[in-house]
Structure formats: C-alpha cells, structure tokens
Design an enzyme around this catalytic site. Structure first.
Site, PDB file in Angstrom:
ATOM      1  N   PHE A  82       0.857  -1.180   0.000  1.00  0.00           N
ATOM      2  CA  PHE A  82       0.000   0.000   0.000  1.00  0.00           C
ATOM      3  C   PHE A  82       0.898   1.236   0.000  1.00  0.00           C
ATOM      4  O   PHE A  82       1.846   1.327   0.779  1.00  0.00           O
ATOM      5  CB  PHE A  82      -0.944   0.002   1.198  1.00  0.00           C
ATOM      6  CG  PHE A  82      -1.962   1.101   1.111  1.00  0.00           C
ATOM      7  CD1 PHE A  82      -3.022   1.012   0.226  1.00  0.00           C
ATOM      8  CD2 PHE A  82      -1.834   2.243   1.880  1.00  0.00           C
ATOM      9  CE1 PHE A  82      -3.947   2.038   0.107  1.00  0.00           C
ATOM     10  CE2 PHE A  82      -2.756   3.278   1.771  1.00  0.00           C
ATOM     11  CZ  PHE A  82      -3.812   3.175   0.881  1.00  0.00           C
TER      12      PHE A  82
ATOM     13  N   ASP B 203       2.134  -5.067   8.374  1.00  0.00           N
ATOM     14  CA  ASP B 203       0.979  -4.181   8.270  1.00  0.00           C
ATOM     15  C   ASP B 203      -0.262  -5.073   8.204  1.00  0.00           C
ATOM     16  O   ASP B 203      -0.414  -5.876   7.273  1.00  0.00           O
ATOM     17  CB  ASP B 203       1.099  -3.299   7.023  1.00  0.00           C
ATOM     18  CG  ASP B 203      -0.047  -2.290   6.905  1.00  0.00           C
ATOM     19  OD1 ASP B 203      -1.131  -2.541   7.484  1.00  0.00           O
ATOM     20  OD2 ASP B 203       0.132  -1.273   6.219  1.00  0.00           O
TER      21      ASP B 203
ATOM     22  N   TYR C 298     -10.327   1.470  10.897  1.00  0.00           N
ATOM     23  CA  TYR C 298     -11.584   1.817  10.224  1.00  0.00           C
ATOM     24  C   TYR C 298     -12.029   0.829   9.165  1.00  0.00           C
ATOM     25  O   TYR C 298     -13.033   1.072   8.498  1.00  0.00           O
ATOM     26  CB  TYR C 298     -11.528   3.236   9.660  1.00  0.00           C
ATOM     27  CG  TYR C 298     -10.399   3.565   8.705  1.00  0.00           C
ATOM     28  CD1 TYR C 298     -10.449   3.174   7.378  1.00  0.00           C
ATOM     29  CD2 TYR C 298      -9.300   4.296   9.136  1.00  0.00           C
ATOM     30  CE1 TYR C 298      -9.421   3.495   6.504  1.00  0.00           C
ATOM     31  CE2 TYR C 298      -8.264   4.627   8.270  1.00  0.00           C
ATOM     32  CZ  TYR C 298      -8.329   4.228   6.955  1.00  0.00           C
ATOM     33  OH  TYR C 298      -7.323   4.545   6.105  1.00  0.00           O
ATOM     34  N   LYS C 299     -11.305  -0.261   8.997  1.00  0.00           N
ATOM     35  CA  LYS C 299     -11.725  -1.263   8.023  1.00  0.00           C
ATOM     36  C   LYS C 299     -12.516  -2.355   8.757  1.00  0.00           C
ATOM     37  O   LYS C 299     -13.651  -2.126   9.155  1.00  0.00           O
ATOM     38  CB  LYS C 299     -10.501  -1.817   7.291  1.00  0.00           C
ATOM     39  CG  LYS C 299      -9.748  -0.753   6.479  1.00  0.00           C
ATOM     40  CD  LYS C 299      -8.522  -1.350   5.789  1.00  0.00           C
ATOM     41  CE  LYS C 299      -7.670  -0.273   5.136  1.00  0.00           C
ATOM     42  NZ  LYS C 299      -8.319   0.356   3.975  1.00  0.00           N
TER      43      LYS C 299
ATOM     44  N   ARG D  90     -12.645  -4.768  -6.461  1.00  0.00           N
ATOM     45  CA  ARG D  90     -12.445  -5.387  -5.139  1.00  0.00           C
ATOM     46  C   ARG D  90     -13.787  -5.618  -4.464  1.00  0.00           C
ATOM     47  O   ARG D  90     -14.659  -4.738  -4.446  1.00  0.00           O
ATOM     48  CB  ARG D  90     -11.677  -4.445  -4.210  1.00  0.00           C
ATOM     49  CG  ARG D  90     -10.263  -4.184  -4.540  1.00  0.00           C
ATOM     50  CD  ARG D  90      -9.481  -3.692  -3.308  1.00  0.00           C
ATOM     51  NE  ARG D  90     -10.139  -2.583  -2.591  1.00  0.00           N
ATOM     52  CZ  ARG D  90      -9.620  -2.009  -1.529  1.00  0.00           C
ATOM     53  NH1 ARG D  90      -8.463  -2.417  -1.020  1.00  0.00           N
ATOM     54  NH2 ARG D  90     -10.243  -1.007  -0.924  1.00  0.00           N
TER      55      ARG D  90
END
Lengths: 414, 414
Positions: A127, A199, A224-225, A373
């Site tokens: 990322f 990560d 927040y995921k 996705r």
C-alpha cells in the site's frame, strides 16, 4: 461441482453461528456492502456511545473526564481489545495516530536497533503510504539509508542481505487479497538478521492473526476497516514484549512520557507500550473505535476465519458459475489459506462495471488499472448476500448495463 | 481605584457585544468554567453535527461520504476557517494530527532548510511536548544536531548564533500566560538567519494573531482549547506561502500525495499545504472541530481581544481587591498586551485551594509546583462570572475551606 442455488445459501445462513451479529449494524436497507475493507459500517452501539461521549463526558464532565471517564486509558484499553484478535499480549498493543504515523515510529526505531544496516525492505505493490513513509524517513536520515523494493514478497530471499535492517510487508495485499504465511516470512527475515514489521490493515478483524506465534517484532493496523471504528479511526501498533524496554520513540510526545503531568523538560519514556503515544488522542474517534471493538469480545475468531474463507470461496465459485464468458479474471488466490477476506477480479471494463454495481446497491470498489475489489466481512455479510451480489453482477454484465451507464455518464458530462 | 461591585459588572455584561455567544455553549448549570485553555466546552451545534456525521454520513452514506459529504476537504476547510483568526491565508493552514506531530513535521523540515545549522532553539519553560519532540528529532538524526534551551525568551539574543536553524517558542506561556510580541521576536530570529516556528496553543481563538504580519515561517496550534473542537481535537499547522513549494515532508503519507488515488509507489508531494496531511484523518473528531470553528466566523476578533484583556485584568484587580493578605502572588504579566487570556497566581497551597474551588464549581487547574491557572475565554465567560469566581476564592481562603478539604481528603485516604 453441482450448481449452487440461493436456497442452499439461505439454509447456510440459517445455520450460521455468526448470523446474530448482522443485526448489530446499521447498514442501509437493501445495500450489499462489500466495502468493509475500505470503511467498516456503523454499529448501533457506536452511535449511542459517541452521543454519550459528546453530551455527557465532554459536555457535562469536561476535563474531569480524563480521569472520571477514563479518557487517559483509551489508548491502552483499545490495544487490550485488539490484542487477542492478533495474537498479542494486552500490553503489546496501543491505539494511536494513523497507520502511516505508526509505521514511521516503528521503522525509525527498527533502524536504530540494527545499527550498520541501512535498508528498509518492502514490496513494490505494498500500500503506497507504507512506501511513502519509508521514503520520507530515509530521506530525512540522509546518508546511505534507502528503501529497497521487492517485485513480490514471494521472492523475499532474493532481496535479503546484511544491509537490511527491517522488512515491512502488508500481510494481505490491498489489491489482490493475497495473504502471506506470517510465521514463515518472519522466520526468513529474522534468520537474515533483520526485524519484521507487519501491516495488518486488511487482516485485523477479518480473521485471527497470531503475531506472537509468528514471533513478529512489530505490527501496525487500521481501525476503520474490519474493526469498524469509523472513518479515519485511530490506528494501532504492536511492539513485541522483548523490544519494549529498549525501543526509543523518535516521535516522543508528552503523553508517551513516564509522567506527563510532572511537566518536566526532559523526555523520559513511559514503561512499555505507552511510550508510543505522542500527542493528545482524538477522544471522539477513539471512543467510537473502543466501542466497536467491544463486539469482537463476543466473536469466535476461528468462526470468523471459517466464514471469511467460505464467503470468499463462494463468491469465486458463483462468479465462475454465473458470469463465465465476460472476461473477468480472478486476481485473488484460489487457495483459501492464501487469501484474505476479499476477492478481486480484473476486467478492462472494471471501473464501469463497478459503477454499475454501485448504482444497483452492490458496493465494492475499484483500484487502478483494472481491479474490482469485493470485501466480505463475516460479521454482516450473509451467504445469500453473496448470491444476490453475483446475480446483480451477472445482470450488469449480460445486459451491458455498465456500458449503458458509462454512456449516460459521458452524455451527461458532454 | 474605587471598589468594583457586582452591579458594575452585570451592567458591563448587559452591554457586552459578545454576550450572545454564551447561549451557544452547553455549559453545565452553575459552573464557572475557567479551564477553556485546557479543554473548550461543547457547542450545541457541535453535538448536532457529530450526531449527523455518525448517523447519516458514516451510517447511511458510508464510503461515498469522502466525496459526497466532503470528508476529503475537511483538513483544508478547517485550515481555511482558522486562517483569518491567525493572520494567515486560507491556503497556508491545515488541520492534521496532533500539535506534537505537527511540530515534528515543521522542525524536521526547518532543519533541512538550513543545512549546516544544527540547533533547534527553544525555551526551558516551553510546554514539554514541544521540547520532547525536538529531543526525539535530534536523537533520531544523530550527528551533532541538538536542542538548545533559553532560560527565557526575553534573553533570545544571548542564545542566537550561526548554528541555530529554527527557533520554537509558544507565544503564550502555558503556566504564566506571558504573551510575546510575535513580530519583534520573529524579526530577531530571522535577522540571525534562523526560521521561526510559533506554537499558538494558547493564542488561537483567544485573541487575534497576525502570523503574516509578523512574517512568521511556521506555526502550530491546538484544536481543543480556545477553538472548542472537543477532547483531543486535531491540531493545525501553518506554513508561510513562500516556503510551500520547497518544503519536503518527512512524514510523507498517502493523503499528502499529489494524487493519492493513483496508488503509485513513488511519493510526490501535493501542491501547497495539503502535502502536510499524512494518514486518513479521524473524521468524527475533525467534524467536531470544523463545526466549532463555524462560530468564529461571527466573532469580531478585535472584540475578542478587548474582552480577553478586560476579563483577565478584572480578575487580577478583583483578586487583589478581595483576597489580599492570603499570600497569592501574581504569576502573569500585569500589562494587558503582555498577557494571554489566562491569569495565574502562585501559592504554596495552590493545589489544595484549586481543589476547593473545583468543589465549589469554579473550574481552573493547577500546574506544579505552585501555579493556579484561570483561563478566560471571552465567548462564554461574563464579567459577573469573574466577580463570582473571586467571591468564591475569597470565601475559600477566608474560611480555610481549602485546608478543611485537604484534611478531609487525607482522612478519607487513611
């Protein structure tokens, strides 16, 4: 494989041990939300908690809340809730800042812990913020520090040498959903004398992680995921117990001090994980995350993994059963153990197809150049949802609706 | 000086052009809240806004909110609201992270902008996190970087030399309320070839600041004190226009990238102030701050300054009129122009006296070793409040209530 029917899936939902969790979320009627890997949805309990924090804790109790309502303890308490989900001790995890800033903290510390080694090793497809932060750090340090990029983590051995101080990899690739074997990679890195920073942005809350089982040194992750902590929720970091006494924070803020309220001019780090706190945490956002995590105390982590693998496997099977001939190419690993809780398909029309799906209330997202996705959060996605999503996808593909939509958009613009 | 009476003050309140603002805050009945320099109180509009952000923006609109509800613009929009309060252009201010982290960003950039100079100069009595962050930075950089501390900012000339890259001072001292002449100090620093970083934690929102009038290079400030953004609200930073194109962020996160959603692996900073964004901002806390700042669009800044000086001056006069002989020693400047929006008194019994005041609903705070702090936020503190606070202070002192309270506390513990 015999054809799967919607009835089969409704029956599977009826028997799902996780089915009761869906009612705890406030998901808009009719939406099939396959984007919890970007932003987790709202829990009803979180809405109530935030209202209480604003009105009572802030509004009425004001500064006394730092003690009375335990704002001072939020960062560690959240860490303690995340810890069992990622195979860590409660004293090894802290909620703080953003993932990006936590990466800076741990990379800068790791370089100091491997003097003489000057390379941060990561993956080209990591990322971007992970790479950008590493770039900024090596640029700040100057000299011969550098960021080295692997073509892919599977070729790690080709990139490890005595110059590598720390390896930073996202366990689940944000585009493909590829999931790495944490224990094997960590061992390989440590055998080469380097430190391992994971990560967990697309891991924590989607399936159980075992950092200490893998002997990981450091980790970061996102609030927040899959943790459903709210937009831009604070992130977390993990420091293995064996490093805690010696690690020296470069971002040495007052709330990481051994005694913040002594207001001394010399920095003395707090004992343990608390030293990685920097400034005053955003209490409203922290409280939302804290509340969201309370749900996970009720969630059997192995059950989460099993359903994650079943949902994603089912989606692959159904797309192939129902949508053959439309040029979708599976970008995610077919093997369940090598896959996170998302499935990605490539298509040259991916962007337009995703727009058409979103217009029909199937919410996934698109990543350049050609990746659609779909995230499957086991706590609020049902097996029937997977069927319905694929049925809508098939309809979009067969009717050419994506192309019609794209045409209309072009027409509206011009 | 003729004696001041409560009637005089009630009349002054009736004529106060700022009097209407008090009703916008949800301050608990009967409380005299003189601690807005630690945590600003709740605005009614903020409570409503946060509820809407949680329920509608997050709950219903989910990821579409990044565009639909302009979450992407929050950091810059907040900056634009703060800018006119601190004498900056809207493009020079950004809301982000904590004050501590923003200090790290600007100090690290400043050192790069003055190659060959290796010293960060600050004040021994600066708020500790400013010093701790500087310590962490020079320790990270190693070599001969160092933090140099002045005994006090008034002796700046004795500490400036060709080694100083950047000077960091908090304009209003958090203990004494001493306020520095920003233009004069900035000129002195820049004449010596160094850059000037102002910490506005106790300035912004309390009185008008003129960064560009003073030709300041950088500034940081706090969102949760006089700006009323909520506990741990995001902080802000200022970068003068002339530095924006060249400054390279060391904390280079994805949301500071020129094109975050291109997901390229190379960091390319965004144009202008946006490059100082790092990770995803905490939207709930950001939204509270954004809403709180809307109030200031209605506030005449010169009126704010005038009332701030009158409230603090009145408090000094009244304490001296009503509480003589109890050993309180003024720690704040007597001259209005040299004072922020707080008044501090020293007393060897300061801690116990403050506890007794708090028990009687006069909320100030205590800072070691002997400082009682009283903050006067002009938007919700009235002249009669000042009278009432002093009357209660006098009662506490005359009746020995603070000593009785302390005795009771000791008795309860043992």
């Amino acid at each position: 494989m015999p054809s799967i029917t919607r009835e089969d899936l409704a029956a599977r939902d009826a028997a799902d041990p996780l089915k009761s969790f869906r009612g705890r979320f406030d998901i808009p009627e009719g939406l099939i939300y396959l984007d919890g890997n970007s932003l987790g949805p709202l829990l009803n309990s979180v809405r109530d908690r935030v209202a209480d924090v604003v009105s009572r804790e802030w509004g009425q109790d004001l500064i006394t809340s730092w003690n009375k309502n335990k704002w001072m303890e939020l960062a560690g308490r959240i860490g303690g809730k995340i810890a069992p989900m990622i195979g860590a001790g409660g004293h090894e995890v802290l909620a703080a800042d953003s993932t990006s800033i936590n990466i800076f903290k741990l990379l800068s510390a790791a370089l100091k812990m491997r003097p003489g080694r000057r390379v941060i090793l990561s993956e080209a497809g990591n990322f971007p913020t992970d790479l950008y932060i590493a770039e900024g750090l090596v640029s700040l340090l100057g000299g011969d520090y550098s960021l080295r990029l692997m073509d892919k983590a599977e070729n790690l051995a080709d990139y490890l040498d005595d110059d590598v101080a720390v390896v930073m990899i996202t366990q689940v690739d944000y585009r493909t959903g590829r999931k790495l074997d944490m224990a094997a990679v960590t061992k390989q890195v440590q055998d080469a004398g380097a430190l391992m920073l994971w990560d967990l942005a697309h891991s924590a809350g989607a399936f159980p992680v075992d950092l200490n089982g893998a002997k990981a040194d450091f980790a970061v992750g996102c609030g927040y995921k899959y943790l459903n902590g709210g937009p831009g929720a604070p992130a977390f970091l993990f420091v293995a117990d064996r490093h805690q006494a010696t690690i020296q924070p470069a971002l040495s803020g007052w709330l990481g001090h051994a005694n913040p309220f002594a207001f001394t001019s010399d920095y003395k780090p707090a004992t343990g994980i608390a030293r990685h706190t920097v400034g005053t945490p955003p209490v409203l956002s922290m409280s939302a995350l804290d509340e969201a995590l309370s749900l996970f105390a009720e969630v059997p982590m192995e059950g989460l993994l099993k359903k994650s693998q079943q949902l994603t496997g089912l989606f692959i099977d159904l797309v192939e059963q129902e949508c053959g001939g439309h040029g979708l190419e599976l970008a995610s690993p077919r093997e369940a153990a090598a896959r996170g809780s998302q499935v990605s398909f490539r298509s040259q029309n991916g962007y337009a197809i995703m727009q058409a799906l979103i217009a029909r209330k199937v919410i996934g997202d698109f990543r350049d150049p050609d990746i659609m996705r779909f995230g499957f959060a086991p706590l609020y996605i049902s097996y029937a949802d997977v069927w319905d999503a694929v049925a809508i996808l098939r309809d979009v593909l067969e009717t050419g609706a994506w192309d019609v939509d794209a045409f209309k958009q072009r027409a509206a613009v011009t």
